[in-house]
Design an enzyme around this catalytic site. Sequence first.
Site, short mmCIF file in Angstrom:
data_model
loop_
_atom_site.label_atom_id
_atom_site.label_comp_id
_atom_site.label_asym_id
_atom_site.label_seq_id
_atom_site.Cartn_x
_atom_site.Cartn_y
_atom_site.Cartn_z
N LYS A 21 -82.67 21.05 -28.50
CA LYS A 21 -82.35 19.88 -27.69
C LYS A 21 -83.21 19.74 -26.44
O LYS A 21 -83.57 20.71 -25.80
CB LYS A 21 -80.89 19.93 -27.25
CG LYS A 21 -79.93 19.89 -28.40
CD LYS A 21 -79.62 18.48 -28.81
CE LYS A 21 -78.51 17.96 -27.91
NZ LYS A 21 -78.21 16.58 -28.22
N SER B 215 -80.10 22.53 -24.08
CA SER B 215 -78.70 22.80 -24.39
C SER B 215 -78.50 24.31 -24.44
O SER B 215 -79.39 25.05 -24.87
CB SER B 215 -78.36 22.18 -25.75
OG SER B 215 -77.27 22.87 -26.34
#
Length: 468
Positions: free
Chosen positions: A282, A276
Amino acid sequence: MTLWGGCFEGETDDRVRQFGDSIRFDHRLAAVDVRGSIAYAEALRDAGVLVAEEAAQIVAGLEGIADEIAAGTFAVDAVDEDIHSAVERRLTERIGATAGMLHTGRSRNDQVATDLRLYLMDVIPRLRAGLADLKRAVVEASAQHLGVVMPGYTHLRPAQPMLFSHWLMSHFWKLERDEERLCDVERRVAVCPLGSGALAGTTYPIDRDALAARLGFSAASENSLDAVEDRDFVAELLTWAALLQVHLSSLAETLILWSSAEVGFVRLPEAYATGSSLMPQKRNPDALELLRGKAGRLIGRAAGFLCTLKGLPSGYNKDLQEDKEALFDTVDTVALELPLAAALIRTLEVDAARMADACDDELLATDLADYLVARGVPFRRSHFLVGQAVLRARDRGVPLRSLPPEEYAAIDPHFGSDLVAVFDLGRSLAARSARGGTATPAVEAQIDEARRKLAAAQRPRRPASLAP
Ligand code: ARG
């Protein structure tokens, strides 16, 4: 120069041209268009319509164009309406007025239908190979993870234990049917429309069977009107892809769910995850999400083109030109997806311990009902009695096997102290040994059968030829 200006005195509105020209997407038919034209020139020669020198000149010119296409030097021109006009324009540039004889008795209607079929005859074997490789990846992974037990689900709720390989193999059979359907489409694609003219057939004594065979088709079409308007084969390819896509999207969805932090049954290797831009922690399954999301695109392509076909009046209509973008986009999408899906399956990391942990006693509730059945209790009643045991165990906050014997006895005297033997995952799996079940030998039998099918598919297929 258009191919049709004779009875026109004025210019075509530029907007009509831009709207109607298909050159920006049909240029990928260039090579097959030339191939079709070479065979057609030879058919005209064999029919006595062209003398040998004319045919030879045309064929040599077309072969030169084929070389240009292969070398990437064939240039389309602003004046080219579509690929058929572009090739004819280039042929004229190369050989002069003789080029004008090539289209004798031919229409772009039978020409484009032929081109599209030739294109698919090239593409379908490549799609089949991609599908076969994905199937191979599924079988290899199934064999590799054969010992891994996990909860099987219905309604996204834990249901009964099964082998992870059983789940993997469930996808093999869907893909196997996809391949069968593709072979079926391939058979109907291999019918040659060339020599049908615009709609009513050709007035020249062309041997259409020989022409079809020369181009590698298995037969010539039976009805010239049907031949030029038929796009069933495009619709079939699109609906085939839509159904394949349904399978790929549910495979992807399951893996997205199972690779989540909360479930953790599988891990996506780094190469198949993305990060991300904002949240540093992420690792997103973008590739799987696209594999799921492309369903909208491919189902849309199929549904959209069926709408184009619906209610068309008899004969060729320009609406049919809409076949190409739908077809090309679908072929491109599937061609990207199949190797990606195969790579994902090959590199998937499986957390067997996590899957085993998720197999709690409730997963064996059906086995406990079977235990009562073995003691003479009708299944319907066993089902109810085990349901009562589940309720009591949940009340006490204990697993089913830890519910005290007196509690079981209070529910029904058929429950004996030997019932704890039911709570054994290996035993539960082994019991499902009938063909198609999740017992290890039954899954091994599936894998064997799948390998047989893969090996059989690798044997060379009978060359396409005209049936005697
Ligand atoms: N570009 C056209 C197509 O894709 C070729 C056929 C044109 N035929 C015609 N009668 N306008 O369908």
